[in-house]
Scaffold this motif. Structure first.
Motif, PDB file in Angstrom:
ATOM      1  N   LYS A 242      30.353  38.331  59.107  1.00 32.42           N
ATOM      2  CA  LYS A 242      30.737  39.153  57.957  1.00 32.42           C
ATOM      3  C   LYS A 242      31.514  38.266  56.998  1.00 32.42           C
ATOM      4  O   LYS A 242      32.496  37.633  57.380  1.00 32.42           O
ATOM      5  CB  LYS A 242      31.604  40.335  58.395  1.00 32.42           C
ATOM      6  CG  LYS A 242      32.107  41.200  57.245  1.00 32.42           C
ATOM      7  CD  LYS A 242      32.994  42.319  57.768  1.00 32.42           C
ATOM      8  CE  LYS A 242      33.546  43.169  56.630  1.00 32.42           C
ATOM      9  NZ  LYS A 242      34.434  44.255  57.145  1.00 32.42           N
ATOM     10  N   ALA A 243      31.061  38.192  55.774  1.00 33.37           N
ATOM     11  CA  ALA A 243      31.721  37.363  54.766  1.00 33.37           C
ATOM     12  C   ALA A 243      32.136  38.230  53.582  1.00 33.37           C
ATOM     13  O   ALA A 243      31.306  38.933  53.008  1.00 33.37           O
ATOM     14  CB  ALA A 243      30.799  36.248  54.303  1.00 33.37           C
ATOM     15  N   VAL A 244      33.403  38.191  53.267  1.00 37.80           N
ATOM     16  CA  VAL A 244      33.934  38.923  52.111  1.00 37.80           C
ATOM     17  C   VAL A 244      34.147  37.933  50.974  1.00 37.80           C
ATOM     18  O   VAL A 244      34.867  36.942  51.126  1.00 37.80           O
ATOM     19  CB  VAL A 244      35.263  39.625  52.460  1.00 37.80           C
ATOM     20  CG1 VAL A 244      35.824  40.344  51.230  1.00 37.80           C
ATOM     21  CG2 VAL A 244      35.056  40.609  53.615  1.00 37.80           C
ATOM     22  N   VAL A 245      33.482  38.189  49.858  1.00 37.93           N
ATOM     23  CA  VAL A 245      33.542  37.294  48.700  1.00 37.93           C
ATOM     24  C   VAL A 245      34.436  37.922  47.637  1.00 37.93           C
ATOM     25  O   VAL A 245      34.247  39.075  47.260  1.00 37.93           O
ATOM     26  CB  VAL A 245      32.130  37.059  48.115  1.00 37.93           C
ATOM     27  CG1 VAL A 245      32.200  36.137  46.915  1.00 37.93           C
ATOM     28  CG2 VAL A 245      31.204  36.500  49.179  1.00 37.93           C
ATOM     29  N   LYS A 246      35.402  37.157  47.174  1.00 37.70           N
ATOM     30  CA  LYS A 246      36.277  37.593  46.084  1.00 37.70           C
ATOM     31  C   LYS A 246      36.229  36.535  44.994  1.00 37.70           C
ATOM     32  O   LYS A 246      36.806  35.462  45.117  1.00 37.70           O
ATOM     33  CB  LYS A 246      37.703  37.793  46.590  1.00 37.70           C
ATOM     34  CG  LYS A 246      37.843  38.925  47.588  1.00 37.70           C
ATOM     35  CD  LYS A 246      39.291  39.130  48.006  1.00 37.70           C
ATOM     36  CE  LYS A 246      39.417  40.291  48.983  1.00 37.70           C
ATOM     37  NZ  LYS A 246      40.819  40.511  49.410  1.00 37.70           N
ATOM     38  N   HIS A 247      35.486  36.861  43.958  1.00 41.57           N
ATOM     39  CA  HIS A 247      35.284  35.920  42.867  1.00 41.57           C
ATOM     40  C   HIS A 247      35.464  36.677  41.559  1.00 41.57           C
ATOM     41  O   HIS A 247      35.086  37.847  41.466  1.00 41.57           O
ATOM     42  CB  HIS A 247      33.868  35.326  42.949  1.00 41.57           C
ATOM     43  CG  HIS A 247      33.636  34.181  42.023  1.00 41.57           C
ATOM     44  ND1 HIS A 247      33.182  34.349  40.742  1.00 41.57           N
ATOM     45  CD2 HIS A 247      33.782  32.845  42.196  1.00 41.57           C
ATOM     46  CE1 HIS A 247      33.069  33.169  40.155  1.00 41.57           C
ATOM     47  NE2 HIS A 247      33.421  32.239  41.018  1.00 41.57           N
ATOM     48  N   PRO A 248      36.060  36.069  40.547  1.00 42.92           N
ATOM     49  CA  PRO A 248      36.287  36.789  39.291  1.00 42.92           C
ATOM     50  C   PRO A 248      35.036  37.401  38.693  1.00 42.92           C
ATOM     51  O   PRO A 248      35.101  38.419  38.013  1.00 42.92           O
ATOM     52  CB  PRO A 248      36.861  35.704  38.368  1.00 42.92           C
ATOM     53  CG  PRO A 248      37.497  34.718  39.289  1.00 42.92           C
ATOM     54  CD  PRO A 248      36.611  34.703  40.507  1.00 42.92           C
ATOM     55  N   ARG A 249      33.862  36.811  38.950  1.00 44.71           N
ATOM     56  CA  ARG A 249      32.642  37.305  38.331  1.00 44.71           C
ATOM     57  C   ARG A 249      31.803  38.184  39.247  1.00 44.71           C
ATOM     58  O   ARG A 249      30.925  38.894  38.771  1.00 44.71           O
ATOM     59  CB  ARG A 249      31.805  36.128  37.833  1.00 44.71           C
ATOM     60  CG  ARG A 249      32.560  35.299  36.808  1.00 44.71           C
ATOM     61  CD  ARG A 249      31.710  34.219  36.212  1.00 44.71           C
ATOM     62  NE  ARG A 249      32.468  33.447  35.242  1.00 44.71           N
ATOM     63  CZ  ARG A 249      31.955  32.487  34.499  1.00 44.71           C
ATOM     64  NH1 ARG A 249      30.681  32.183  34.601  1.00 44.71           N
ATOM     65  NH2 ARG A 249      32.708  31.824  33.646  1.00 44.71           N
ATOM     66  N   LEU A 250      32.064  38.118  40.531  1.00 44.72           N
ATOM     67  CA  LEU A 250      31.293  38.938  41.465  1.00 44.72           C
ATOM     68  C   LEU A 250      31.976  38.941  42.824  1.00 44.72           C
ATOM     69  O   LEU A 250      32.318  37.898  43.350  1.00 44.72           O
ATOM     70  CB  LEU A 250      29.870  38.397  41.614  1.00 44.72           C
ATOM     71  CG  LEU A 250      28.934  39.221  42.483  1.00 44.72           C
ATOM     72  CD1 LEU A 250      28.715  40.596  41.850  1.00 44.72           C
ATOM     73  CD2 LEU A 250      27.595  38.520  42.643  1.00 44.72           C
ATOM     74  N   SER A 251      32.185  40.134  43.361  1.00 44.47           N
ATOM     75  CA  SER A 251      32.795  40.271  44.674  1.00 44.47           C
ATOM     76  C   SER A 251      31.970  41.232  45.500  1.00 44.47           C
ATOM     77  O   SER A 251      31.248  42.079  44.978  1.00 44.47           O
ATOM     78  CB  SER A 251      34.242  40.793  44.553  1.00 44.47           C
ATOM     79  OG  SER A 251      35.048  39.872  43.856  1.00 44.47           O
ATOM     80  N   GLY A 252      32.077  41.112  46.806  1.00 45.87           N
ATOM     81  CA  GLY A 252      31.332  41.997  47.686  1.00 45.87           C
ATOM     82  C   GLY A 252      31.404  41.521  49.116  1.00 45.87           C
ATOM     83  O   GLY A 252      32.010  40.505  49.438  1.00 45.87           O
TER      84      GLY A 252
END
Length: 229
Positions: free
Chosen positions: A190-200
């Motif tokens: 499980k990978a949680v992505v937190k990026h200013p342009r796209l998160s999910g």
């Protein structure tokens, strides 16, 4: 387009690709990326780095201080091939993964037909998004600098092989540990992505995995493709 965003988010986790890796002016649209193929008689071996300003044809001297150190691979495999199911929210895609230890991560993403392909090395990031005919080709250094992203080739390899990783962009949690040969990995990630342009959140589930097979790593970008905006 929702589909395009989900494809790119998947690639961001698996191939270090962000949602808008703007191309630089020096990108050459009509240059095709040469296929990288491992011949059947060739076994992948760790490369020996060349010292700055060193002629690679020069024989090394007996002075130990001039000898470049050979890095011992962190993982005990030469090549890896796997099939995966990747889920972003309620959207599933299939992915085929191939890796050459410490050297290449190659992936294709499909949903009945190919949607995207990615190819990364410690020095470069490349991808082609088929439905929109967009491509990405930039150096790893440019990618990290432009987007202030604290992940690199080694980080992605760790994530894909089931290491718990936490950076400012990605936090990965492996479950269902397994072993094949001498390689320890996780069947579910499980990978949680937190990026200013796209998160999910992206879920990765391995359906099959093989080690040390002779693999090819073909990658190309059509001449008609445009830089991803």
């Amino acid at each position: 387009m929702k589909t395009k965003s989900l494809i790119i988010l998947t690639l961001m986790v698996l191939c270090l690709i962000a949602t808008s890796c703007r191309s630089h002016r020096q990108l050459i649209r009509d240059k095709r990326v040469a296929d990288t193929v491992m011949q059947p008689s060739t076994k992948p071996t760790p490369s020996v780095p060349t010292l700055p300003n060193q002629d690679p044809t020069t024989k090394p001297t007996s002075n130990p201080t001039t000898q470049p150190a050979v890095k011992t691979p962190k993982y005990k495999y030469q090549t890896l091939s796997a099939n995966m199911v990747v889920t972003v929210s309620d959207y599933n895609v299939n992915a085929q993964l191939r890796m050459l230890n410490d050297s290449i991560i190659w992936i294709t993403v499909s949903k009945f037909i190919e949607l995207a392909r990615g190819y990364i090395t410690p020095d470069s990031v490349m991808a082609y998004i088929k439905p929109t005919n967009d491509y990405i080709r930039c150096s790893m250094a440019d990618f990290q600098r432009q987007y202030n992203i604290d992940i690199d080739f080694a980080t992605v390899q760790d994530i894909l092989l089931g290491q718990a990783v936490k950076t400012k962009v990605i936090t990965s949690t492996p479950t269902n540990p397994a072993t094949i040969g001498e390689l320890h990995y996780a069947k579910n990630i499980k990978a949680v992505v937190k990026h200013p342009r796209l998160s999910g959140t992206v879920q990765v589930k391995y359906s099959s995995i093989e080690l040390n097979k002779v693999l090819a790593f073909p990658f190309s970008i059509p001449k008609s493709a445009s830089p991803l905006k």
